[in-house]
Design an enzyme around this catalytic site. Structure first.
Site, PDB file in Angstrom:
ATOM      1  N   ASP A   1     -10.810   2.134   2.938  1.00  0.00           N
ATOM      2  CA  ASP A   1      -9.500   1.711   2.435  1.00  0.00           C
ATOM      3  C   ASP A   1      -9.182   2.517   1.182  1.00  0.00           C
ATOM      4  OD1 ASP A   1      -7.198   0.494   1.587  1.00  0.00           O
ATOM      5  OD2 ASP A   1      -7.927  -1.550   1.837  1.00  0.00           O
TER       6      ASP A   1
ATOM      7  N   TYR B   1       2.812 -13.531   1.896  1.00  0.00           N
ATOM      8  CA  TYR B   1       2.644 -12.194   1.307  1.00  0.00           C
ATOM      9  C   TYR B   1       3.248 -12.164  -0.091  1.00  0.00           C
ATOM     10  CZ  TYR B   1       2.619  -7.157   0.707  1.00  0.00           C
ATOM     11  OH  TYR B   1       2.399  -5.888   0.219  1.00  0.00           O
TER      12      TYR B   1
ATOM     13  N   SER C   1      -3.799  -7.646   1.305  1.00  0.00           N
ATOM     14  CA  SER C   1      -3.258  -6.701   0.340  1.00  0.00           C
ATOM     15  C   SER C   1      -2.660  -7.467  -0.842  1.00  0.00           C
ATOM     16  CB  SER C   1      -2.239  -5.776   1.020  1.00  0.00           C
ATOM     17  OG  SER C   1      -1.957  -4.653   0.240  1.00  0.00           O
TER      18      SER C   1
ATOM     19  N   HIS D   1      -7.037   0.267   5.348  1.00  0.00           N
ATOM     20  CA  HIS D   1      -6.200  -0.841   4.901  1.00  0.00           C
ATOM     21  C   HIS D   1      -5.635  -1.648   6.078  1.00  0.00           C
ATOM     22  CE1 HIS D   1      -4.369  -2.887   1.568  1.00  0.00           C
ATOM     23  NE2 HIS D   1      -3.167  -2.779   2.068  1.00  0.00           N
TER      24      HIS D   1
END
Length: 686
Positions: free
Chosen positions: A619, A456, A536, A654
């Site tokens: 989203d 991430y 993301s 999302h």
């Protein structure tokens, strides 16, 4: 691949002497409002669906995922007024149900079943908070994955839903008044028609809603109209005396703190921490003495107290900064219970209220603690524990005796003893030592294996060990899972976060590339057997590293990613992200962003890995236009014969609130795609 013929236009922006082409800007338009974008989405999904239908592993993964996710799952209970409130999913229900027990050992009773709210299961129960007396429940409805919430209340005894209806709530805490007369919440103004899923979120305000009244009668408690970019979140102290408003501007944990004495009629809000400089998270209060976790003068955080009666409260240190990272703390059962992160693994420590150490809360192994729930006066608390091969188990802990017992332990259709979890440290490009977890079957034959590398690396978020039934399906087939804790996250505190954001963002990409190179050098996998995944900010990561090192990966799964780094701040919550990414309107930041923006740095003449982008039409966090434009640019580029597809989910957002059937379908498609390009032979279970 026979991709749709995507229209190009002549959109060009002149920025700091650069002519930046944006030929697919029209794909930023809302798919619900623009028929041309909707037609493009349908055409892209048709190509992707046709390709996925050819993958033999797709049905096998779907069948196995259905079995792996078919187990009883519980959330951490919240105790109010002697009642216990908790989430439960019997297995394959699209949405978890909210239950209540009248006592710890009493049978559960269904309070809210969101599965009845929509035919497709895509309307979810969002946040929920019981009143202090346990007689009412405050809850939100989330439709189709959007971040927008509608707030409602219910009588716990009768199940009657009140007429109270509060709309346009987003990114809000919900807090009951001590006497249960109403609740505090944060909201934005109603957006213009047609702009609900794209308009910038500004001018968030804190309101009080009194039960039995309309939203138009709600009392404005706190707002900063002269500073529209600020957001505000309100909570009520456990004794009901104080309203604590936390103000932020972006995603950084840099807050101002404002308090309001709820026992004094006509009292005005008073700001006690100014400047948006440090993190301040309330651990609890004893009268006017507030306990906080803060990174002020402590990059890995510490616990302090202050007397809020003082005009400018002085800070008294209780628990100093240590080598580990302090993730949070709360006054529970008369003790300070603090969660620490030690080399990306959870540790719960106890302290007296003066900061004197009082031992540890024994955990069942190496993993992650989440959802600690309890009150200052009650010695009974609950928490969840999980690890890569340990399904989430909820524990009841007695603060007075130190005894912990499993309150809800799942029965999952796999044997965790068949798997091993290791942690290694590797050197990044600049020599920084980066941790990485590796999960695999113990009986896996020696030699390179199909490997899924995930990371991430942003917004001070730590990626800690956690169970995923979806990932077990990958591991069962002989795949390896690697989780790299790259810079930009919060695994080692503020310095680790700062080391991978703004002008240092490339460090996170270098860390991820080095993780891939380390896995190859150690014989875990090869370039032809390595797939990468991220969502993301992690989708941005995958898009960036594929552009920089397309030779290093066989397949890539960038999901709901931030792909246009020059326009991200123009939509919904994107304007918050300047804390991590910088301002596209400032030249120094623009130069950094333009250099790695996935959409702008696709280069022809090189063979790219197989790519399947994931996004969703609802989203409104990372608007799907990011992925739409990125997909169109990939498909137009001369980047080799492997497929470059986009999978666009409908009635999803999302990630939060996604129904179980969509989770299974998405994971099956992702794993089948990755398996096809990493040489995995997918076999039916058993």
């Amino acid at each position: 691949m026979n991709y749709p013929d995507t229209k190009r236009d002549d959109s060009i922006d002149e920025q700091f002497g650069e002519r930046v082409a944006d030929p697919y800007r029209w794909l930023e338009n809302d798919v619900r409002a623009d028929p041309e974008v909707a037609q493009w989405v349908a055409a892209e999904n048709a190509v992707t669906d046709a390709y996925l239908a050819t993958l033999t592993g797709r049905d096998i993964f779907a069948a196995r995922l259905t079995k792996l996710l078919d187990y009883e799952r519980f959330g951490v209970p919240v105790k109010k007024g002697g009642r216990y409130f908790y989430l439960r999913n019997s297995g394959l229900q699209n949405q978890a149900l909210l239950f209540v027990r009248e006592s710890l050992d009493a049978p559960g009773r269904v309070l809210i079943d969101p599965n009845s709210w929509s035919a497709d299961g895509a309307t979810a129960l969002g946040e929920w908070v019981p009143s202090e007396d346990g007689n009412r429940i405050l809850y939100t409805v989330q439709d189709g994955g959007t971040d927008w919430r509608t707030v409602k209340t219910m009588d716990v005894a009768t199940g009657t839903v009140a007429d109270d209806h509060v709309a346009w709530v987003k990114f809000s805490n919900l807090a009951w008044a001590k006497d249960s007369s109403g609740f505090y919440y944060s909201r934005f103004a109603q957006p213009a028609e047609g702009a609900e899923f794209q308009a910038l979120n500004e001018n968030q305000q804190v309101f009080f809603h009194r039960l039995g009244t309309t939203q138009s009668a709600d009392t404005l408690v706190y707002a900063t109209p002269d500073r529209p970019r600020l957001g505000h979140s309100a909570q009520v102290t456990e004794d009901g005396q104080w309203l604590v408003i936390t103000t932020h501007e972006g995603t950084d944990n840099r807050y101002e703190i404002t308090i309001l004495d709820l026992t004094q009629a006509g009292a005005e809000p008073r700001t006690i921490v100014k400047g948006l400089e440090n993190e301040w998270s309330l651990a609890g209060s004893v009268g006017p003495l507030f306990y906080w976790t803060t990174n002020k003068d402590a990059p890995r955080s510490r616990i302090v107290s202050m007397d809020v009666r003082e005009a400018e409260p002085a800070i008294s240190e209780l628990v100093p900064q240590g080598e580990a990272v302090l993730e949070g703390a709360a006054i529970l059962g008369g003790k300070l219970i603090a969660s620490w992160l030690v080399d990306v693994k959870s540790e719960l420590r106890r302290y007296d209220l003066d900061g004197t150490p009082d031992g540890l809360v024994a955990l069942p192994g190496i993993g992650s603690v989440a959802g600690v729930s309890g009150t200052a006066a009650d010695p009974e608390l609950f928490y969840a524990f999980t690890s890569f091969a340990t399904p989430t188990t909820v524990y009841r802990y007695d603060v007075a005796t130190g005894a912990a017992t499993a309150w809800a332990a799942p029965d999952v259709a796999f044997d965790p003893g068949l798997y091993e979890v290791s942690q290694r440290f590797y050197a990044s490009k600049d020599g920084t030592r980066v941790p990485m977890f590796i999960v695999r079957r113990k009986d896996l034959p020696p030699g390179p294996a199909p490997t899924l590398l995930y990371a991430y690396g942003g917004f001070n978020i730590s990626v800690t060990p956690a169970y995923s039934g979806a990932r077990i399906a990958w591991l069962e087939q002989g795949g390896v899972l690697a989780i790299a804790n790259i810079r930009g996250g919060g695994e080692y505190g503020k310095a680790w976060h700062d080391g991978g954001r703004l002008a240092n963002k490339q460090n996170g990409f270098d860390d991820f590339i080095a993780a891939a190179e380390d896995l190859i050098a150690e014989g875990v996998t090869t370039k032809d057997r390595l797939a990468i995944q991220g969502g993301s900010n992690g989708g941005l990561l995958v898009g960036a590293v594929v552009n920089q090192r397309p030779d290093l990966f066989a397949a890539a799964l960038p999901q709901v990613g931030v792909m246009d780094m020059l326009r991200f701040d123009r939509f919904t919550a994107g304007r918050y992200w300047v804390d991590d990414y910088g301002h596209p309107s400032k030249e120094a930041d623009f130069r950094v962003l333009y250099a790695y923006s996935p959409y702008h740095n696709i280069r022809g003449g090189r063979d790219y890995p197989a790519i399947m982008i994931g996004t969703a039409d609802t989203d409104d966090r990372v608007v799907p236009g990011h992925s739409f434009k990125y997909a169109a640019a990939l498909q137009a580029a001369n980047i080799g014969p492997k497929p470059h597809l986009i999978r666009i989910e409908t009635r999803a957002g999302h990630g939060s609130g996604k129904p179980t059937d969509k989770i299974i379908a998405e994971a099956a498609d992702n794993w089948a795609f990755a398996a096809a390009w990493t040489g995995m032979t997918v076999k039916p279970a058993g």
